[in-house]
Each structure stands twice: as structure tokens, then as C-alpha cells.
Design a protein around this motif. Sequence first.
Motif, PDB file in Angstrom:
ATOM      1  N   GLY A 252      -2.932  -2.856  -2.219  1.00 46.65           N
ATOM      2  CA  GLY A 252      -1.499  -2.959  -2.513  1.00 46.65           C
ATOM      3  C   GLY A 252      -1.198  -2.726  -3.976  1.00 46.65           C
ATOM      4  N   HIS A 253      -0.236  -1.838  -4.259  1.00 46.17           N
ATOM      5  CA  HIS A 253       0.131  -1.558  -5.651  1.00 46.17           C
ATOM      6  C   HIS A 253       0.924  -2.720  -6.254  1.00 46.17           C
ATOM      7  N   LEU A 254       0.573  -3.084  -7.476  1.00 44.75           N
ATOM      8  CA  LEU A 254       1.330  -4.094  -8.234  1.00 44.75           C
ATOM      9  C   LEU A 254       2.615  -3.454  -8.755  1.00 44.75           C
TER      10      LEU A 254
ATOM     11  N   PRO B 177      -6.908   4.481 -11.441  1.00 45.59           N
ATOM     12  CA  PRO B 177      -5.729   5.073 -10.799  1.00 45.59           C
ATOM     13  C   PRO B 177      -5.974   5.375  -9.317  1.00 45.59           C
ATOM     14  N   CYS B 178      -4.915   5.306  -8.555  1.00 50.45           N
ATOM     15  CA  CYS B 178      -4.988   5.564  -7.107  1.00 50.45           C
ATOM     16  C   CYS B 178      -4.919   7.072  -6.861  1.00 50.45           C
ATOM     17  N   ILE B 179      -5.367   7.493  -5.684  1.00 51.88           N
ATOM     18  CA  ILE B 179      -5.306   8.913  -5.313  1.00 51.88           C
ATOM     19  C   ILE B 179      -3.861   9.425  -5.357  1.00 51.88           C
ATOM     20  N   CYS B 180      -2.900   8.499  -5.124  1.00 48.62           N
ATOM     21  CA  CYS B 180      -1.490   8.905  -5.097  1.00 48.62           C
ATOM     22  C   CYS B 180      -0.974   9.260  -6.493  1.00 48.62           C
ATOM     23  N   GLY B 181      -1.777   8.953  -7.538  1.00 51.30           N
ATOM     24  CA  GLY B 181      -1.369   9.295  -8.896  1.00 51.30           C
ATOM     25  C   GLY B 181      -0.762   8.127  -9.658  1.00 51.30           C
ATOM     26  N   ARG B 182      -0.487   7.020  -8.939  1.00 54.50           N
ATOM     27  CA  ARG B 182       0.045   5.848  -9.643  1.00 54.50           C
ATOM     28  C   ARG B 182      -1.086   5.152 -10.404  1.00 54.50           C
ATOM     29  N   ASN B 183      -0.714   4.621 -11.590  1.00 55.14           N
ATOM     30  CA  ASN B 183      -1.720   3.954 -12.412  1.00 55.14           C
ATOM     31  C   ASN B 183      -1.710   2.435 -12.270  1.00 55.14           C
TER      32      ASN B 183
ATOM     33  N   GLU C   4       0.821  -1.212   0.000  1.00 58.39           N
ATOM     34  CA  GLU C   4       0.000   0.000   0.000  1.00 58.39           C
ATOM     35  C   GLU C   4       0.852   1.258   0.000  1.00 58.39           C
ATOM     36  N   CYS C   5       0.353   2.281  -0.658  1.00 60.96           N
ATOM     37  CA  CYS C   5       0.946   3.606  -0.532  1.00 60.96           C
ATOM     38  C   CYS C   5       0.295   4.278   0.686  1.00 60.96           C
ATOM     39  N   GLU C   6       0.572   5.549   0.896  1.00 61.75           N
ATOM     40  CA  GLU C   6       0.066   6.230   2.096  1.00 61.75           C
ATOM     41  C   GLU C   6      -1.458   6.375   2.106  1.00 61.75           C
TER      42      GLU C   6
HETATM   43 ZN   LIG Z   1      -1.535   4.710  -4.222  1.00 66.08          ZN
END
Ligand SMILES: [Zn+2]
Length: 403
Positions: free
Chosen positions: A230-232, A284-290, A223-225
Amino acid sequence: MYLSDQSPYYQDLFRTEGIDIQSISAANLDQIPFTTKTDIEKHNTAFEAINRKSIVEYVTTSGTLGEPISIALGQTDLERLAYNESQSLGLCGITDEDTILITTTLDKRFMAGMAYYLGATKIGATVIRSGIGDLHFQLDNLNRYRPTTLIAVPSFAHKLGLFLNTQNIDPANCSIKKIICIGEPIRNADLTPNTLHSKLTDLWNCPLFSTYASTEMATAFTECEHGNGGHLLPELMIVEVVDDEGKKVEDGDLGEVVATPLGIMGTPLLRYKTGDMARLYNEPCICGRNTPRLGPIEGRKKHLIKLKGTSVYPQQIENVLHQIDGINQYLLELSHNELDMDDLCIYLAITDDLNIETVSNQLSEQLRVRPQITFISDKEMSLKLKAHKSRKPSKLLDLRISN
Ligand SMILES: [Zn+2]
């Protein structure tokens, strides 16, 4: 391709299935049959794609679903693990400024502890290889080195926090500023924090990051913040989530996680059915990662229990038990009754005047099941938990599988 040159198992599979591996890409990967845990158990050495001279290490799975299987690692697999975990810890914001207390097993053929060590040192962080258990030793490490990050099984982090309280130390004011949680989910299916998450946050008052991986896939989802699943790491693995027929489920639907780890030298696997049930999110996640995100493991496919027509995973039962005050320890025992139907017995070691009705009603309200509940003493519980040998602090005994 590496597998058709090096892996005896896949050479044989491609030949018998008439698969031209040159024509396979990520887009038509579903032309290749799944690999199951049973396949590896049956043909374990045929999965090894390198000879003994090139194998630097053997690790094994925890064996929670049967006999442990061996995974051979080559030199580049260790480098790949270090890269994987450095990326994974990077998602949690770990830098070379951090000191990490690793409270998971670092020996016993266990991959996870070693992977954290490799990843953390690759980042340049300082590592304390504390290992599992021994609360006084953990306290000594906290006092001596003032670690900023704790890597732990959530229930152990909880136990450690309670222990610190007894030593007149407030976990919320100690040096730990984040906890990386492995082995147990800290979120509900809808990604909201579960009870274990809330209990940990109450004690430690710091961000929690969930990470999920397995020995076979040698790749972590972290997981990011924002705690949105969990990001792949797409450069390291292709992930699919499939239904009982092996078809891809819709985005956000529950299914079995199927992993194709990339760039593996020792024991490469294609379309490996992990047995873990989860949901994949592609937006996409709020963190900006796709990158796709994987939700919490909602259960193990093999552990699904059917109680009087209601299907439930042990993890769901555990989530309810975590909400009830007064339960010290628990053990779920699954078996088949004389009619070959599933039976579930819950053993509870309790602190105060909790009664069976309260537990039973909670389970009935939330999950519509009323399993048999037995109160036992802490001592009896310790004996029961010790009776089954596992590296993980397992709270589930599935006699349907081991028999
Ligand atoms: Zn994220």
C-alpha cells in the motif's frame, strides 16, 4: 504548534518529558515517546484537542484488542478523510465514471465506511451504500445499478461470489470490474497473492486492491495496480516501522507500524503504536511513484502465540486454513493454560470428509505447530461467532487479552 496549544495529553507529556516542540521535525521525531493504545484508553478525553461544540462526530475503534477508544472528529477532519480516501481510491484507478458498491458498515460509529463514502463522492463517483451482509440485497444492488467496483472484506467478497453462482450468475461476467479489499490481507509476506487472493480472482476474474487503515491514524495505505504494497500518502502521515526496543527496522524487515497522522484537528496523535506488524519498502514502485509502500499486515503484535517454543501469528494460521478445501468456517481461540503458557484451539466447521490429520499436518508442515483442532457443526459455529460482539467478522477470540 497545534498539539502544545490544544491537546491536554500532549501538553502534559511535553512538560513532563521536557520536550521543546518547536525543535522537533520529521527528522528528530524519535525524541518524542510513543503513544500506545493503553495511553489513549487511560486518558481518552485528554487526547481531544477541540471542545464539544467543534466536534462533528465521534467514531470508535473496533475494539478487537480490548475496549474501543473514542476518536473525536472536527469539520476539517471530515474534509481530510474525504481527501485521504479520494487519493486512495484514485490509486485504484477510480474515477467519476465508476459506481461503487460499499459493503462495509456505514454506521455503528465506524469510520471506514463513512470515509469511503466521502472519498468516492469527492471523486464524483456514484455510491451505493449497501452495508454489510444480506446477500439478496447485494444482488438487488448489482442488478439495479450495475456497480463497477466492490468495496468489501475479502472473505465477504468470496461469499458473495459463491452466492452469485447459486443464482446462476457468473461473478466474472457481472458488472464488477475491480474489488477493493479491506480488513484481511490478500498477499503473503513477500507480496505474492495469498490463497484468499487466488480464490477471489478465480471467482471474479478482476483486479484486487488491498487497502489498510485504522480509526486512530485516519489515513489509508492503498495498492496501485501493481499490488506491491500500500502506498503511503506522505502529505497525510509519517510512518515508522519499529522493533521491540522501539528502534527503526531495516527496509523490508518486519516490525510494528507507528503512525503520526498529519493535519488532524479532533484527536491528533504522535508516534502512535498501531500494534500491527508489517514491512515498509522504500524503493520506488513499478508504477513510478516514490512513496513508501507498506506490505500486508502479518499479525497483531498482541496476538503473537508461542506454541512449544514456536512463535506464530493467528494470521499465518488463517492463511494455511484458507488453503485447505472443505473448511466452511473457523474460529481460533487463544488462551493461557494452567502453566501460563499460550494455548490455541482451532474450531472448524467443515463440508465434506476432511479429517483432523490433514489440517494438523498442513499446519505442522508450514508453520511447525500442532494446535488442538476440534470439528463442530455449522450451527455451533454460528453460536460461537455470535457470542463475541464485534463489528468486524472476527474469527479470533483471544482470551489472553480480554481476561
Ligand atoms: Zn505503485
